[in-house]
Design a protein around this motif. Structure first.
Motif, short mmCIF file in Angstrom:
data_model
loop_
_atom_site.label_atom_id
_atom_site.label_comp_id
_atom_site.label_asym_id
_atom_site.label_seq_id
_atom_site.Cartn_x
_atom_site.Cartn_y
_atom_site.Cartn_z
N HIS A 119 -36.80 10.82 -48.81
CA HIS A 119 -38.02 11.57 -48.49
C HIS A 119 -38.02 11.91 -47.01
O HIS A 119 -38.12 11.02 -46.16
N ARG A 120 -37.88 13.19 -46.69
CA ARG A 120 -37.97 13.63 -45.29
C ARG A 120 -39.44 13.81 -44.94
O ARG A 120 -40.14 14.65 -45.52
N LEU A 121 -39.91 13.04 -43.98
CA LEU A 121 -41.30 13.09 -43.59
C LEU A 121 -41.60 14.30 -42.73
O LEU A 121 -42.65 14.93 -42.85
N ASN A 122 -40.67 14.61 -41.81
CA ASN A 122 -40.79 15.78 -40.94
C ASN A 122 -39.39 16.07 -40.39
O ASN A 122 -38.41 15.52 -40.89
N GLU A 123 -39.30 16.90 -39.38
CA GLU A 123 -38.00 17.28 -38.86
C GLU A 123 -37.24 16.12 -38.21
O GLU A 123 -36.02 16.18 -38.05
N ARG A 124 -37.95 15.04 -37.87
CA ARG A 124 -37.30 13.96 -37.13
C ARG A 124 -37.45 12.59 -37.77
O ARG A 124 -36.99 11.60 -37.20
N SER A 125 -38.05 12.51 -38.94
CA SER A 125 -38.24 11.21 -39.59
C SER A 125 -37.92 11.32 -41.08
O SER A 125 -38.20 12.35 -41.70
N ALA A 126 -37.35 10.25 -41.61
CA ALA A 126 -37.02 10.22 -43.04
C ALA A 126 -37.16 8.80 -43.56
O ALA A 126 -36.98 7.82 -42.84
N LEU A 127 -37.47 8.71 -44.85
CA LEU A 127 -37.56 7.43 -45.56
C LEU A 127 -36.60 7.45 -46.74
O LEU A 127 -36.42 8.49 -47.39
N ARG A 128 -35.99 6.31 -47.01
CA ARG A 128 -35.15 6.16 -48.18
C ARG A 128 -35.57 4.90 -48.93
O ARG A 128 -35.59 3.81 -48.36
N TYR A 129 -35.91 5.06 -50.22
CA TYR A 129 -36.26 3.93 -51.08
C TYR A 129 -35.10 3.71 -52.04
O TYR A 129 -34.66 4.64 -52.73
N SER A 130 -34.61 2.47 -52.13
CA SER A 130 -33.44 2.19 -52.96
C SER A 130 -33.65 0.93 -53.78
O SER A 130 -34.26 -0.04 -53.32
N ALA A 131 -33.09 0.95 -54.99
CA ALA A 131 -32.97 -0.24 -55.83
C ALA A 131 -31.49 -0.37 -56.17
O ALA A 131 -30.89 0.58 -56.71
N ILE A 132 -30.88 -1.51 -55.84
CA ILE A 132 -29.43 -1.68 -55.93
C ILE A 132 -29.10 -2.92 -56.75
O ILE A 132 -29.75 -3.96 -56.61
N ALA A 133 -28.08 -2.79 -57.58
CA ALA A 133 -27.53 -3.93 -58.32
C ALA A 133 -26.04 -3.99 -58.06
O ALA A 133 -25.35 -2.97 -58.13
N ILE A 134 -25.51 -5.19 -57.76
CA ILE A 134 -24.09 -5.38 -57.45
C ILE A 134 -23.52 -6.43 -58.39
O ILE A 134 -24.13 -7.48 -58.61
N GLY A 135 -22.34 -6.14 -58.96
CA GLY A 135 -21.69 -7.08 -59.86
C GLY A 135 -20.20 -7.15 -59.58
O GLY A 135 -19.67 -6.45 -58.72
#
Length: 335
Positions: free
Chosen positions: A253-269
């Motif tokens: 999610h780009r909040l504006n020209e200079r800020s961004a958010l990334r939401y992640s759910a990760i599984a490792i096996g």
């Protein structure tokens, strides 16, 4: 500790909001910087001086191996310096300084390119060690610089498989020769918004043996500011002799020209014969361009559920500052 962690996270997010930055004494007219005027006046000459040195050095090497066109063509050489503070519940703090560079020599030949770079993919450890993007501090092995020749196909990955063959040496003693094959492909699915990208690598290092990795990334834009991705990684290293895999669901999610958010759910096996999951975690990554595409800050909180701790929840947190040096200002370092 969890209370202090929550206050630290909240305070960091508040500090990085543009309104707070201006209230804190940042020049409101500098829409491309959060730094106060006195700091900007010191950062800019440093960035320009080192950036010109990086660009000039790479073009000088390129002209020696290539042609005089090296003075005019685009050059992607850069130097990145980072400082990172990591905290994991039950393990305490870890403070790391990182240095990463790439010297690009585009005119050495039309398709044969000489590359000098640090931190190749094969030396970045297991998927669990790479894990969240918070572990990109380049501290896993400081002796990982490589010098090699890349042969590039001119085919577009949107139309055909785009392949690259590389050979060279790792710059350490004893000398460690390597051979590498990389193949990429990008498909547009059914003329819709979904895209599927495949990135595959097979390599051999004399001192560490074979390395194989495949990455499949399917995603689509949800809006002009949001992008959804599902990523599958499978990796095998002869040194570990264990098949690893990870699944990631990611919303950018780009909040504006200079800020961004990334939401992640990760599984490792790991393991092919007896598959088992070793780590699940949730991650939020906030990235802010603090100054003109040169200075960046990341705030990365995580919640881990690890097999080795009976899947009890454990908090983790990373704070990172990065500074890039190259002749031209970067347009986008959020991806």
């Amino acid at each position: 500790m969890k209370t202090r962690f929550s206050f630290l996270l909240l305070g960091t997010f508040v500090f990085y909001q543009p309104g707070y930055a201006n209230a804190a004494g940042v020049n409101a007219g500098e829409q491309d910087s959060d730094l106060p005027a006195w700091a900007s006046e010191r950062v800019e000459p440093l960035r320009e001086r080192i950036g010109l040195w990086v660009d000039g050095t790479s073009r000088s090497i390129d002209s020696f191996f290539g042609t005089q066109d090296s003075l005019d063509v685009d050059n992607e050489s850069y130097l990145r310096i980072s400082q990172e503070l990591d905290w994991m519940e039950g393990e305490g703090f870890n403070n790391d300084f990182g240095l990463r560079y790439r010297i690009d020599l585009p005119t050495s030949e039309e398709r044969l390119r000489l590359i000098i770079e640090s931190d190749p993919e094969e030396t970045q450890g297991t998927l669990a060690e790479q894990g969240s993007g918070r572990l990109t501090n380049d501290q896993r092995d400081r002796r990982t610089s490589t010098l090699g020749l890349d042969w590039l196909e001119s085919r577009d990955k949107r139309d055909n498989w785009s392949n690259r063959v590389s050979a060279g040496v790792r710059l350490r003693l004893p000398i460690d020769p390597y051979v590498r094959f990389t193949s990429k492909r990008l498909w547009q699915l059914s003329d819709g918004p979904w895209q599927l990208e495949s990135n595959n690598r097979l390599s051999w290092f004399n001192n560490e043996g074979y390395f194989a990795r495949t990455r499949w990334d399917v995603g689509r834009p949800l809006s002009d500011a949001q992008h959804l991705r599902f990523i599958t990684n499978v990796q095998w290293r002869e040194e570990e002799d264990t098949l690893e895999y990870s699944e990631t669901a990611e919303l950018n999610h780009r909040l504006n020209e200079r800020s961004a958010l990334r939401y992640s759910a990760i599984a490792i096996g790991e393991s092919a014969s007896h598959p088992r999951m070793t780590n699940y975690y949730l991650q939020t990554r906030y990235r802010r361009d603090l100054h003109k595409g040169v200075l960046f800050a990341d705030v990365i909180p995580e919640l881990h559920f690890q097999r080795e701790t009976s899947y009890d929840p454990r908090w983790a947190m990373s704070l990172r500052v990065e500074m890039y040096f190259q002749k031209q200002l970067a347009e986008n370092y959020f991806d």
